[in-house]
Scaffold this motif. Sequence first.
Motif: not given
Length: 569
Positions: A275-279, A322-326
């Motif tokens: 996962f690539n994690v970003r806010i 948004a907490i994004v786990a792409e």
Amino acid sequence: MTKPHLSRRRLIGSTAALAAATALPMPLWARGRSLTHANQGFGSVSGEDIKLAIGDHHFSTGGRSGHAIAVNGTVPGPLIRLKEGQDVRLHVTNNLNEDSSIHWHGLLLPFQFDGVPGVSFPGIKPGQTFTYEFPVRQNGTYWWHSHSGLQEQAGHYGPIIIESAEPDPRYDRDYIVLLSEFTPIHPHEIMRKLKVGEHYFQRQMNSAVEGDLSGAERRMWGNMRMNPRDISDVTGSTYTYLINGHGPADDLQLEFKPGERVRLRVINGSAMTFFNVRIPGVAMTVIQADGKDVEEVEIDEFQIGTAETYDVIVQPKDGSHAIVAEAMDRSGMGIASLTSHKGHTATPPPLRKIPTLTMTDMGMMDHAAMGHDMGDIGDMDHNMRDTSLLPADVKVGPGIDMVAPMPTDRMDFPGLGLDKVAHRALRYTDLKAKRMNPHREIDREMEIHLTGNMERYMWSFDGKKFTSVTDDPIRFGYNERVRVKLVNQTMMAHPIHLHGHFFEMVNGADHMHQPLKHTMVVQPGGTATFDLTANEPGDWAFHCHLLYHMHAGMMQVVTVRPFPESAKS
């Protein structure tokens, strides 16, 4: 004897109850749509005696539902909360009709309680209870999961938080962010489909040849019978990506008050997903990696391999974020909202462009990036299959269909798709241990090759598929200091996990501040090196943490002998 403290909640009926269970140290809330099944989400257990029950379950999120394996009635299973310095007894009852187990990922403990059937104990038979008992020697963010068959894919996993003996004043609020996947397809059926055709779950490969590559590059990939978007074995075509057991349709929300510093304990508890994690719009300060303190480093995004953990502190502004786990192949994402407005959700960003592999990922110089002619494609294809380049101790045979001709150290690579982003992406070379490591000279050096045949879905170490604990194990003398170089001969990233130990990543930091990890990603066509002091006697699993890679043979046993006198009683 202290009785276990069980959460009052037996059935979680909403996301509000879920976040109350997963927020630390004070009870917090999260609010979202009601879920279709009461047992979605997880509770909390703690104390010196903890009871866990493994059983069959049904799970549903979004438009997908199917069989699952639950622990204490939930998927994921309960948060296990421990305290540094305590003793714990975990009584695990198997209510399945097949053997099961629990491995305590990242915990330091006697090897017979590590939870790997056939390596450290026999496993837990149907109807039986096994008691794991050990002192808690550490603090930090960890997780637990089955090490039997492919049960981990079906929901048999959960988080562990070990509170430090010394409180940390740097944050005001504390959340778990447990990343995983759900698929209604039985994991053994997934394995069968991968063996029949390794591209079965990929829906994005053909489009790669349209606009991303030059004509010469397209011909090169075609002649090598490879695809530059062969990134993930199992994708969003069958997976729904989860945060704390909730898919994007569940509108999971985590509350904060403006001005608060929020600690997010990010755990990759997936079976197969990087996962690539970003806010977006919110900076993150990394404070721990795999449960161990690191010097603070401020970033905007990080890639987290399967089985890794990162703890970050954020200080979001008033509003919803948004907490994004792409997923690394950008076939889907896990979503939650970090919000200061009860009931409000953040709008997630769209999926980004699918990344494309380069010749560097094949362990070759990237001729196109260097502006060179692509050269003789036939020669390049020959070099990538030239097993004479491998050391003599690598078993050459049908289990190897690719060789990286020029593997290089890729510790400074942030992960596929993050090397060209405009913002700050975490690299292993950014990590430095916060506390000084003991000074030790290297006693011995060794090299281990990560090998595979993608078409036949065969994976191994040094070309040797794991079959039993009696197979030639990797042997370390007790307290021996060994430098281990991992060479990835494949075009896929592999998160390599060593049970029972922390090793020091050789990442450019001075040797007294090399960061401690239990899991390390080895990039495609690259090398990664760690220093290990083998000070935990016993037999320990050592494997790729991509579940289907491990199941296909990319596993070995590390044996540390002799036992010291103090451990023989």
